[in-house]
Structure formats: C-alpha cells, structure tokens
Design a protein around this motif. Structure first.
Motif, PDB file in Angstrom:
ATOM      1  N   GLN A   1      -1.768 -11.902  67.221  1.00 51.56           N
ATOM      2  CA  GLN A   1      -1.761 -11.539  68.636  1.00 51.56           C
ATOM      3  C   GLN A   1      -2.590 -10.283  68.886  1.00 51.56           C
ATOM      4  OE1 GLN A   1       2.404 -11.220  69.530  1.00 51.56           O
ATOM      5  NE2 GLN A   1       2.693 -13.431  69.745  1.00 51.56           N
ATOM      6  N   GLN A   2      -2.457  -9.302  68.000  1.00 53.05           N
ATOM      7  CA  GLN A   2      -3.259  -8.084  68.134  1.00 53.05           C
ATOM      8  C   GLN A   2      -4.737  -8.390  68.003  1.00 53.05           C
ATOM      9  OE1 GLN A   2      -1.576  -5.397  65.166  1.00 53.05           O
ATOM     10  NE2 GLN A   2      -1.210  -3.932  66.809  1.00 53.05           N
TER      11      GLN A   2
ATOM     12  N   ALA B   1      -5.942 -10.123  71.186  1.00 53.69           N
ATOM     13  CA  ALA B   1      -6.044  -9.162  72.292  1.00 53.69           C
ATOM     14  C   ALA B   1      -7.249  -8.248  72.114  1.00 53.69           C
ATOM     15  CB  ALA B   1      -4.761  -8.338  72.382  1.00 53.69           C
ATOM     16  N   THR B   2      -7.477  -7.801  70.893  1.00 54.57           N
ATOM     17  CA  THR B   2      -8.609  -6.915  70.635  1.00 54.57           C
ATOM     18  C   THR B   2      -9.931  -7.642  70.836  1.00 54.57           C
ATOM     19  OG1 THR B   2      -7.264  -5.673  69.058  1.00 54.57           O
ATOM     20  CG2 THR B   2      -9.634  -5.364  68.933  1.00 54.57           C
TER      21      THR B   2
ATOM     22  N   ASN C   1     -10.434 -10.221  72.779  1.00 51.03           N
ATOM     23  CA  ASN C   1     -10.589 -10.426  74.224  1.00 51.03           C
ATOM     24  C   ASN C   1     -11.084  -9.151  74.900  1.00 51.03           C
ATOM     25  OD1 ASN C   1      -9.795 -13.085  74.152  1.00 51.03           O
ATOM     26  ND2 ASN C   1      -7.668 -12.646  74.636  1.00 51.03           N
ATOM     27  N   ARG C   2     -10.526  -8.019  74.499  1.00 51.85           N
ATOM     28  CA  ARG C   2     -10.958  -6.744  75.069  1.00 51.85           C
ATOM     29  C   ARG C   2     -12.413  -6.474  74.716  1.00 51.85           C
ATOM     30  NH1 ARG C   2      -8.611  -0.717  73.715  1.00 51.85           N
ATOM     31  NH2 ARG C   2      -9.941   0.390  75.190  1.00 51.85           N
TER      32      ARG C   2
END
Length: 154
Positions: A16-17, A20-21, A23-24
């Motif tokens: 998940q991290q 998210a990273t 995507n950022r």
C-alpha cells in the motif's frame, strides 16, 4: 454496529505504501511537466486586456503582467513538483531498503512458509477458476442442446 477490519499484514502495508508513493510520484511528475510546459500561457482566453498586457518588442521591455504572473506561477509549481518528486523518490528508496532488509533477516523457515502460503493461494484461485469454467461449460452445453441442427430454436 461497529465494523471490525483485520489489520493489514506487513507485506500488505508495504505494498500500500509503495502504491501510494508511486501514485504521488506520477502525479507530481505530471504536475511538473504541466508547469514546465507553461500550458496556461497557451490557453485561449487567459489574457485579460484590463491587465495592461502589451506585446514585448525587445528583450529590454518588461514582460506584460499576465505573462509575468504565469511565469512566476509556473516557476513555483516546478519547484514544488520537483521537491515532491525528490521526497517520493526518497520514500521509494526507503521502501526498497526495507524490502531488502526484510529479505536478509528472513530465515529459511519463514521464507518457506511464505512460499507455501503463496502456492496455497494460487491453488485456491485455480480451483475457483476451474469451477467457474465448469459452470460456464455446462451452461454452454445446455444452450447448444436447446438449438436444433438447422440453427432454429426448439
């Protein structure tokens, strides 16, 4: 009624991290490209004639206020996006280091147990898929039996 959710496993949290990273990182890269392309200056109707903007006839003339504002905004957006990309890259490197460390610290028994778990999960998915295929084949066979040899419905 309270909803109880199971805690994510460390591998799920790591994934998940990572998502998210990434995507950022892609969002900020898009923002950087957009700011660097100065697309806002190319859009029709962005120039307000009341802003006092005039044509620059030489390099010594000051830029018109709308152009100066767009350049300043694009510059700030580029700097912000660049800093965010640097932070996201740093987070990706940290996640990679965490993964490497966890692999180094894993003993043989843990690795074997995790592999067995993955194999079991794959076997469950395969069995479920085979059941779905069998149901679809039965449905197809049932539908083809309803048709007469000449192609018309019975």
């Amino acid at each position: 009624m309270e909803r109880v959710e199971a805690d994510a496993t460390p591998s799920e949290q790591w994934l998940q991290q990572l998502n998210a990273t990434c995507n950022r990182l892609s969002t900020q890269y898009h923002s950087l490209l957009r700011a660097a392309s100065s697309i806002s200056a190319l859009e029709e109707g962005r120039h307000d004639p009341r802003a006092g903007g005039t044509m620059m006839k030489s390099f010594s003339d000051p830029p018109p206020p709308p152009l100066a504002a767009d350049v300043a905004l694009s510059s700030v957006q580029c700097l912000t996006a660049t800093e965010n990309i640097t932070v996201a890259c740093s987070q990706v490197l940290t996640l990679i280091r965490t993964l490497r460390l966890s692999l180094l610290l894993m003993d043989g028994d843990t690795m074997e147990a995790e592999e067995c778990l993955q194999v079991e999960y794959a076997q469950q998915r395969t069995a479920k898929t085979l059941q779905e295929i069998a149901k679809l084949e039965q449905e197809l066979f049932r539908l083809t039996r309803r048709l007469e040899p000449d192609g018309s419905a019975a």
